[in-house]
Design a protein around this motif. Structure first.
Motif, PDB file in Angstrom:
ATOM      1  N   TRP A  59       0.834  -1.204   0.000  1.00  0.00           N
ATOM      2  CA  TRP A  59       0.000   0.000   0.000  1.00  0.00           C
ATOM      3  C   TRP A  59       0.865   1.248   0.000  1.00  0.00           C
ATOM      4  O   TRP A  59       0.559   2.225  -0.673  1.00  0.00           O
ATOM      5  CB  TRP A  59      -0.934   0.013   1.214  1.00  0.00           C
ATOM      6  CG  TRP A  59      -2.267  -0.599   0.882  1.00  0.00           C
ATOM      7  CD1 TRP A  59      -2.796  -1.728   1.415  1.00  0.00           C
ATOM      8  CD2 TRP A  59      -3.215  -0.107  -0.070  1.00  0.00           C
ATOM      9  NE1 TRP A  59      -4.013  -1.988   0.862  1.00  0.00           N
ATOM     10  CE2 TRP A  59      -4.294  -1.008  -0.066  1.00  0.00           C
ATOM     11  CE3 TRP A  59      -3.230   0.972  -0.933  1.00  0.00           C
ATOM     12  CZ2 TRP A  59      -5.407  -0.844  -0.877  1.00  0.00           C
ATOM     13  CZ3 TRP A  59      -4.342   1.140  -1.742  1.00  0.00           C
ATOM     14  CH2 TRP A  59      -5.417   0.243  -1.713  1.00  0.00           C
ATOM     15  N   ASP A  60       1.958   1.185   0.750  1.00  0.00           N
ATOM     16  CA  ASP A  60       2.853   2.344   0.768  1.00  0.00           C
ATOM     17  C   ASP A  60       3.350   2.663  -0.627  1.00  0.00           C
ATOM     18  O   ASP A  60       3.429   3.827  -1.025  1.00  0.00           O
ATOM     19  CB  ASP A  60       4.052   2.077   1.692  1.00  0.00           C
ATOM     20  CG  ASP A  60       3.773   2.590   3.092  1.00  0.00           C
ATOM     21  OD1 ASP A  60       2.674   3.150   3.310  1.00  0.00           O
ATOM     22  OD2 ASP A  60       4.649   2.431   3.964  1.00  0.00           O
ATOM     23  N   THR A  62       1.815   1.993  -3.351  1.00  0.00           N
ATOM     24  CA  THR A  62       0.693   2.571  -4.077  1.00  0.00           C
ATOM     25  C   THR A  62       0.546   4.042  -3.730  1.00  0.00           C
ATOM     26  O   THR A  62       0.336   4.886  -4.610  1.00  0.00           O
ATOM     27  CB  THR A  62      -0.598   1.821  -3.718  1.00  0.00           C
ATOM     28  OG1 THR A  62      -0.341   0.434  -3.840  1.00  0.00           O
ATOM     29  CG2 THR A  62      -1.721   2.229  -4.639  1.00  0.00           C
ATOM     30  N   TYR A  63       0.638   4.359  -2.420  1.00  0.00           N
ATOM     31  CA  TYR A  63       0.550   5.769  -2.019  1.00  0.00           C
ATOM     32  C   TYR A  63       1.615   6.587  -2.724  1.00  0.00           C
ATOM     33  O   TYR A  63       1.357   7.678  -3.228  1.00  0.00           O
ATOM     34  CB  TYR A  63       0.725   5.918  -0.503  1.00  0.00           C
ATOM     35  CG  TYR A  63      -0.325   5.224   0.327  1.00  0.00           C
ATOM     36  CD1 TYR A  63      -1.609   5.018  -0.175  1.00  0.00           C
ATOM     37  CD2 TYR A  63      -0.045   4.772   1.617  1.00  0.00           C
ATOM     38  CE1 TYR A  63      -2.580   4.378   0.580  1.00  0.00           C
ATOM     39  CE2 TYR A  63      -1.005   4.145   2.381  1.00  0.00           C
ATOM     40  CZ  TYR A  63      -2.269   3.930   1.862  1.00  0.00           C
ATOM     41  OH  TYR A  63      -3.202   3.311   2.609  1.00  0.00           O
ATOM     42  N   GLN A  64       2.812   6.052  -2.722  1.00  0.00           N
ATOM     43  CA  GLN A  64       3.942   6.732  -3.357  1.00  0.00           C
ATOM     44  C   GLN A  64       3.626   7.017  -4.814  1.00  0.00           C
ATOM     45  O   GLN A  64       3.765   8.143  -5.292  1.00  0.00           O
ATOM     46  CB  GLN A  64       5.189   5.825  -3.247  1.00  0.00           C
ATOM     47  CG  GLN A  64       6.411   6.309  -3.959  1.00  0.00           C
ATOM     48  CD  GLN A  64       7.132   7.404  -3.197  1.00  0.00           C
ATOM     49  OE1 GLN A  64       6.735   8.560  -3.250  1.00  0.00           O
ATOM     50  NE2 GLN A  64       8.158   7.033  -2.466  1.00  0.00           N
ATOM     51  N   ALA A  67       0.926   9.576  -5.146  1.00  0.00           N
ATOM     52  CA  ALA A  67       1.442  10.922  -4.843  1.00  0.00           C
ATOM     53  C   ALA A  67       2.233  11.447  -6.020  1.00  0.00           C
ATOM     54  O   ALA A  67       2.158  12.646  -6.351  1.00  0.00           O
ATOM     55  CB  ALA A  67       2.309  10.872  -3.597  1.00  0.00           C
ATOM     56  N   THR A 337      -4.800   8.800  -9.828  1.00  0.00           N
ATOM     57  CA  THR A 337      -4.647   8.616  -8.395  1.00  0.00           C
ATOM     58  C   THR A 337      -5.829   7.843  -7.819  1.00  0.00           C
ATOM     59  O   THR A 337      -5.678   6.904  -7.048  1.00  0.00           O
ATOM     60  CB  THR A 337      -4.548   9.988  -7.702  1.00  0.00           C
ATOM     61  OG1 THR A 337      -3.613  10.763  -8.416  1.00  0.00           O
ATOM     62  CG2 THR A 337      -4.136   9.854  -6.265  1.00  0.00           C
ATOM     63  N   LEU A 341      -6.208   4.228  -5.743  1.00  0.00           N
ATOM     64  CA  LEU A 341      -6.564   4.169  -4.326  1.00  0.00           C
ATOM     65  C   LEU A 341      -7.931   3.566  -4.043  1.00  0.00           C
ATOM     66  O   LEU A 341      -8.148   3.034  -2.946  1.00  0.00           O
ATOM     67  CB  LEU A 341      -6.482   5.567  -3.711  1.00  0.00           C
ATOM     68  CG  LEU A 341      -5.078   6.166  -3.626  1.00  0.00           C
ATOM     69  CD1 LEU A 341      -5.128   7.491  -2.911  1.00  0.00           C
ATOM     70  CD2 LEU A 341      -4.122   5.216  -2.915  1.00  0.00           C
ATOM     71  N   HIS A 354      -6.737   5.408   3.269  1.00  0.00           N
ATOM     72  CA  HIS A 354      -5.895   5.511   2.087  1.00  0.00           C
ATOM     73  C   HIS A 354      -5.550   6.948   1.783  1.00  0.00           C
ATOM     74  O   HIS A 354      -4.433   7.278   1.373  1.00  0.00           O
ATOM     75  CB  HIS A 354      -6.593   4.897   0.869  1.00  0.00           C
ATOM     76  CG  HIS A 354      -6.706   3.419   0.963  1.00  0.00           C
ATOM     77  ND1 HIS A 354      -5.951   2.665   1.832  1.00  0.00           N
ATOM     78  CD2 HIS A 354      -7.490   2.532   0.291  1.00  0.00           C
ATOM     79  CE1 HIS A 354      -6.261   1.414   1.700  1.00  0.00           C
ATOM     80  NE2 HIS A 354      -7.200   1.296   0.778  1.00  0.00           N
ATOM     81  N   GLY A 357      -2.800   8.028   3.873  1.00  0.00           N
ATOM     82  CA  GLY A 357      -1.543   7.453   3.389  1.00  0.00           C
ATOM     83  C   GLY A 357      -1.005   8.231   2.207  1.00  0.00           C
ATOM     84  O   GLY A 357       0.187   8.557   2.125  1.00  0.00           O
ATOM     85  N   LEU A 358      -1.914   8.561   1.299  1.00  0.00           N
ATOM     86  CA  LEU A 358      -1.521   9.334   0.126  1.00  0.00           C
ATOM     87  C   LEU A 358      -0.918  10.663   0.546  1.00  0.00           C
ATOM     88  O   LEU A 358       0.151  11.070   0.071  1.00  0.00           O
ATOM     89  CB  LEU A 358      -2.751   9.563  -0.747  1.00  0.00           C
ATOM     90  CG  LEU A 358      -2.616  10.624  -1.838  1.00  0.00           C
ATOM     91  CD1 LEU A 358      -1.733  10.122  -2.960  1.00  0.00           C
ATOM     92  CD2 LEU A 358      -3.977  11.011  -2.383  1.00  0.00           C
ATOM     93  N   TYR A 362       2.353  12.762  -0.310  1.00  0.00           N
ATOM     94  CA  TYR A 362       2.232  13.931  -1.182  1.00  0.00           C
ATOM     95  C   TYR A 362       2.671  15.205  -0.474  1.00  0.00           C
ATOM     96  O   TYR A 362       3.333  16.062  -1.055  1.00  0.00           O
ATOM     97  CB  TYR A 362       0.780  14.051  -1.662  1.00  0.00           C
ATOM     98  CG  TYR A 362       0.573  15.218  -2.590  1.00  0.00           C
ATOM     99  CD1 TYR A 362       1.113  15.216  -3.868  1.00  0.00           C
ATOM    100  CD2 TYR A 362      -0.160  16.337  -2.186  1.00  0.00           C
ATOM    101  CE1 TYR A 362       0.945  16.275  -4.716  1.00  0.00           C
ATOM    102  CE2 TYR A 362      -0.339  17.408  -3.035  1.00  0.00           C
ATOM    103  CZ  TYR A 362       0.220  17.373  -4.305  1.00  0.00           C
ATOM    104  OH  TYR A 362       0.058  18.438  -5.139  1.00  0.00           O
TER     105      TYR A 362
END
Lengths: 807, 807
Positions: A59-60, A62-64, A67, A337, A341, A354, A357-358, A362
């Motif tokens: 997930w991290d 994905t957030y990256q 962002a 994005t 997510l 989520h 996390g994003l 960001y």
């Protein structure tokens, strides 16, 4: 933009990116296993290595990625440069970093500043050849390193497709060779290619505005050139005509050959030689003035204005198109994005978890409270999930600065009663119209005083040794005014108004001037001279001036970038000018030219008296870069520019005129763009304020949100995991404050200044809807292709493919 | 406008209006009894004298009034000047007459031209004082007569309320007294008031465009002045600053007093003294250039552009408001007309009978057929009655010129087969791209030829005595081209295209030039010099040029009126200049000034050689009105204007500078308006063509209507009553042509050129609807009051009150 600034591991990244995989990944934010996930196996799409990834880590990533999409949307980076594997990601993070940006800027500035020290150098800054050549080589090596980094991120293919980078590489190569040649020969050759140095500055991250200006200039060029051809065409026709008509007159030096005729008419378009060019023929035959009147009416009053009209029209059109493409680009970025997510289980939106996390990737500097507020501000439907429709306004909301709504009316509300009454009285006083008009009166009297004072001076010692009493009186009044205002309004409110800041600084300056006078500090006398600036305060009086000045301040950044663009052109022309014309102009240099008078320094005898005649034009030379800049500014102002041109021409060759003419045309383009920009911005603002007459006073975008105590507790709960102690302490303080006051909720106000984009959004409201529809139709066609990359990634990661619904 | 031109009785009217009721009414169109009806009993509302009126006569009066309403709508005359009784009506008809208009124009031109002959006169046109004073008195008497006529129409009350007329009366009075004084004293005093003479020209009917420009200039003034104050304000601040900084330098003549400092900076805003003003301080301290760069950046590059922006914005706004008010005024006029004509029996519309009666008065030159076609074009619902909704488009339809639709494709369709084939071949040839490009090629070669030819000339005898063969060759080609095109397209089609007309005239000119050369007619040599104009034909090649040139031609009338407005200002300033400065400039006149050099005519000795130095500036004087105009043009171009200013100042007084500075500001206003106008028109056109990309080629408004044979017969029937024989014969011919071809109907096409109003209608489509709704709401409130006048009239006439329904 902040995304890359957050992590303490940029130095780590630096090392890692530079030295490939030699360092084993430590405890970096980009998880060590996650790195494998992101794309270690970018060749083997069929063999997902997802088995290694824990859920949180995947997930991290994905957030990256999400962002990065948002960042790309903001920076208008194309999505095909989106980093596609771990190496590219690392390079991306390394390159998108304020340290890296600063390095880029410094190197390019160093390269530009070198021309101060290279021959012909500014006298005091002259450096030996091996020193400046070594410096140049060093800077170029740094540029090579930067380019290599970018190549790692973009990949070879994209790298080659990118014209600007390709040009930069080419210039780099040439510069490298030349620098080495200089170092080897220990002497500088004709290095005209130095004129290309600004490309390094233009390519900097911070020069985005300059790039935009250049793009706009280039886009305006085709219609501009068309009209320019029309202009030149009429010039040729009139040159032939003028040659036929006036060359029989031997007293007319302006039309004796076709070349002179052309040059005279070119200069005439700039009006620089106007009545003079007409005089010889006019003194012979009065009707010859018709030729010049017709020529000027057509060329100067019609075609030149047409030029402005065409550029203005193109500019307008480009601005709108640019706005549209930026808007749609951002929208696409948000869709990307969202697709990453919105989870499969809950395809209708992004849950707060989520989103949080994003945001951590960001905007790492954002506090947990602000993250929650942003979510709440976005979430119009007040459900648990953030839908795409609401998410679209992400960029408008994310810039808001949140502050607790002030419950106090005055800063002195909590003071004891007597003090309160006193301050309240001062508050009413300073807010009263009478007080304001009194101050205006004082300023006017002061202005007239200064004027009369200066008028009475008539030479003599300009600044008297003793302090004039009027100065002290007025300064005292201003001082009292400032003190009253600060006490009446409170420092915070006082200093938030730009006008008050201006008042304050002018008063402080005046005070410093007084000190300088009193203690007889000569170098600071110039401050005394700034006294008349006080008069600027009068412009608060009228609404139109406030409007104009407000518009002016809104225009300033863009104006500055346009000025910088002009300076870049100046730089290139300076280099060329120095290479070819340095040292050619000196007193009495141009005795063979028609403008010899302006370069003369001689003693003339008329009857019995001898007069020294000083023509100062030899000062307008290309002997070093400072002089060149001043000379080029004079050429920009255009008046009497032909004197410089003719002087240089008489000392070099006829072809030197090309340099001056091309420079004239280039500055004409840039200045026309500047005029078009001011026109456009001003008319836009006026139209806007005409359309929205009610909301006229509103200075920025504000949004108010209420947070319940329970929500605060929830944030605190979530926060415990990865917030710093300061943030937690602040949240706790807030909750306890609520408890002590017996309130159940706290009101927060988000505020940001209004940008041109906001104005455009309102102006084109209806059209925007059409664009969106058009856009989503187009997307529907490309839908499948667009989804592929993220799908591929998912497949690679072996994660469940997330929802792709768009409502 | 044509309404008053129709009747052969305008001389009669003239006499009748002049001598009141002394002449008994003859067989005029305004019926003798009808005259009584119109308002003889305007005091006795209660005693209608309608018993005397026959029905047809009373309807004629109604038509007359309705036509006047329509005319007022067209001319934007206010309705409160609507003639209210017979005397006013007669005066109205007398005043609205091309003969009267011409008289007005001639008198005002005579007054203006007088300044050619009054001292200081143009040498060849000098008249004795009693001659020109008598001429002036004569012209003024005529103006008095015109004013008296207008007063009869407007009535005293309205007359006084009208500012322009009041001003005119005042100027008239002053001029009268002055002319008599001149005649009595037999010598001219300082007659500055002559500068007011243009008011007579401005007040002419034909000067509507000039009035409009002046109004626009005056409306743009308030924001303009605001920004001007900002400009002057910064100027004062910098003047004080400059005085403090540079006056210690004894070599700097530009800043040695505050006054000089101010003047230098004023001139610097125009850039006319630019590098010079900086040089003395720059040579002392290089950093002083910052002062000038900052000053120019603020004043020239920012505030001056802001000025343009503000004027452009105001201009835009005014244009739109003007369009709106004109549109609504026309609409109201149409409503008034409709109310008069829609009868009580048929309240839902105007029957053709009444429409025809109206048109007979509104456009007397219109043929019966055209009247019917206009009715048919208006009548969208195809019923017997014309409804108000349809009647609203009256002004758009009435301007159409109707022609039978051409059934022939080519002009040579009816020729025998062989000839047809030949002409068809030529037609295809001249329409082919190859032919066109061949011609372009020839023109280019010709252009290069001329250029090279001229370049090779290098002085010597410019125009050789024998005709060059290249001239003959190219001319032959152009001649053949013209002939081919005329035969291929037919003369009619050939000469309807502006480009072809241009080609034709250039070729004819070239031919005349050849004649001049061949027969050695010296005075016509200038035609030979116009040869390069051929090159203009190349501009057909590119679409943007076609656009630009088309726009240019559409702008020309307005540009001309703006030029005329500028000339009016020139005139006033010339008079003032001549009164104060005539004779002050002559060679070596200004030896005490800083610009003495430019006025010098002297022998200078340098070493052993003697040179004649001729400064031509003494030619730029105010010695007569021609010289003044040229001088003022030079001041408009601005470059080096301060040389003239300083010269005059050194010969007269410091206050002379005011004249020049005010002139600069006035021309700045007018030129800014011109720039704003060009910008606005051009951007409007571009936006329009962007919005209507499909209908791009359409050059005008066209409308097609079919007329059945029965309808033609009906027209003929109606026509017998009051058409002339020519019209009847034409109608008969048409019917017989139909009969012989066995057709039952004829197609007619109405065509007119597109005006700015049409474009605006399309551009503001949506807003116009809003305006209409707003307008009718306002009207609903005023309904009762507005109806009163026509009701009163009806009551007075004792006629049945006509329907007042508006749908």
């Amino acid at each position: 933009m902040d995304i890359t600034n957050r992590s303490p591991n940029c130095v780590y990244n630096f090392l890692r990116v530079c030295f490939g995989g030699f360092i084993s990944s430590g405890a970096s934010r980009i998880p060590q296993d996650g790195e494998n996930c992101y794309g270690a196996s970018d060749v083997s799409l069929q063999s997902p290595t997802a088995g290694d990834c824990s859920l949180q880590q995947s997930w991290d990533i994905t957030y990256q990625e999400a962002a990065i999409y948002l960042q790309e949307g903001e920076n208008n980076d194309k999505f095909f440069t989106h980093p596609k594997n771990a190496k590219a990601l690392a390079a991306y993070l390394f390159v998108h970093n304020h340290l890296f940006y600063l390095m880029e800027l410094m190197t390019s500035l160093l390269l530009l500043l070198l021309s101060l020290c290279e021959a012909p150098a500014v006298p005091t800054l002259h450096l030996d050849i091996y020193v400046h050549a070594t410096l140049e080589l060093f800077a170029l090596v740094v540029v090579v390193f930067e380019l290599a980094m970018k190549m790692r991120w973009l990949g070879c293919h994209t790298f080659i497709r990118h014209k600007r980078t390709l040009g930069k590489t080419f210039v780099l190569l040439v510069q490298f060779i030349e620098a080495i040649v200089v170092l080897v020969r220990q002497t500088s050759h004709v290095r005209v290619t130095r004129a290309l140095r600004p490309i390094f500055l233009v390519d900097c991250h911070y020069s985005r505005a300059v790039r935009r200006n250049l793009r706009q200039i280039f886009q305006s060029l085709p219609p501009f050139i068309d009209i320019l051809l029309l202009l030149l065409f009429f010039m040729v026709i009139f040159a032939i005509l003028g040659f036929y008509l006036f060359s029989p007159n031997p007293a007319d030096p302006y039309f004796n050959t076709l070349e002179n005729s052309l040059v005279s008419l070119f200069v005439l378009v700039t009006t620089a030689n106007y009545p003079d060019v007409m005089m010889p023929s006019y003194s012979r035959n009065p009707w010859s003035c018709i030729f010049f009147i017709v020529y000027l009416s057509i060329e100067l009053y019609f075609i030149m204005n047409l030029l402005l009209a065409v550029v203005f029209d193109t500019f307008n059109d480009i601005e709108k198109k640019k706005f549209k493409s930026l808007l749609l680009h951002k929208r696409t970025a948000i869709q990307h994005t969202y697709r990453l997510l919105a989870s499969k289980q809950r395809p209708s939106g992004i849950p707060y978890r989520h989103f949080e996390g994003l945001m951590r990737f960001y905007k790492p500097r954002m506090s947990a409270k602000e993250r929650y507020l942003t979510f709440k501000a976005l979430n119009q439907s007040n459900t648990q999930l953030l839908r795409l429709k609401d998410f679209y306004s992400f960029y408008e909301v994310v810039g808001l600065k949140w502050k607790a709504r002030r419950s106090r009316e005055y800063w002195f509300d909590e003071l004891p009663h007597t003090a309160f009454l006193i301050f309240k009285g001062i508050n009413i006083l300073v807010k009263s119209r009478t007080f304001q008009y009194c101050i205006y009166l004082v300023v006017s009297v002061n202005g007239i005083w200064i004027l009369v004072d200066t008028f009475m001076l008539k030479g003599g010692s300009i600044i008297s040794q003793n302090v004039p009493w009027s100065y002290i009186v007025f300064l005292t009044i201003y001082g009292v005014e400032v003190l009253l205002k600060i006490t009446g309004l409170g420092p915070l409110e006082y200093f938030t108004s730009g006008w008050n800041l201006f008042d304050f600084s002018v008063t402080v300056f005046a005070f410093l001037g007084l000190m300088a006078l009193a203690f007889n500090m000569k170098p600071f006398y110039f401050i005394v001279v700034l006294r008349p600036l006080q008069l600027l305060r009068l412009f608060k009086l009228k609404k139109r001036y406030r409007n104009v000045l407000d518009t002016m301040f809104e225009l300033l950044p863009r104006m500055a970038s346009l000025g910088l663009t002009l300076l870049i052109f100046y730089y290139s022309f300076s280099i060329i000018g120095m290479e070819f014309f340095s040292g050619v102009l000196f007193p009495n240099c141009c005795n063979t030219s028609t403008v010899a008078e302006s370069y003369r320094w001689r003693n003339v005898t008329i009857g019995n008296t001898t007069i020294v005649e000083e023509g100062y034009y030899y000062l307008n030379n290309f002997d070093n870069i400072f002089n060149s800049f001043v000379t080029l500014f004079e050429l920009t102002v255009v008046n009497n520019w032909y004197i410089i041109m003719e002087g240089v021409t008489s000392q070099t060759s006829h072809w030197a005129r090309l340099y001056f003419m091309i420079f004239y045309i280039v500055t004409m383009v840039v200045l026309t763009i500047i005029v078009a920009f001011i026109l456009d911005a001003f008319v836009f603002h006026m139209n806007y304020s005409r359309k929205n007459q009610d909301a006229e006073d509103e200075k920025g975008i504000t949004l108010e949100k209420e947070i319940l105590k329970e929500e605060l507790l929830m944030i605190l709960e979530l926060c415990r995991r990865d917030c710093n102690t300061f943030e937690i302490a602040e949240l706790r303080k807030m909750i306890s404050h609520l408890d002590s006051n017996g309130q159940t909720s706290v009101h927060l106000v988000g505020r940001r200044s209004r940008t041109k984009s906001d104005l455009s959004m309102k102006m084109y409201q209806e059209e925007i809807q059409e664009w969106y529809e058009e856009h989503s139709q187009k997307q529907a066609e490309q839908h499948m292709e667009e989804l592929l990359p993220s799908r591929k990634l998912c497949q690679r990661l072996g994660l469940r493919p997330r929802s792709q619904t768009i409502n």
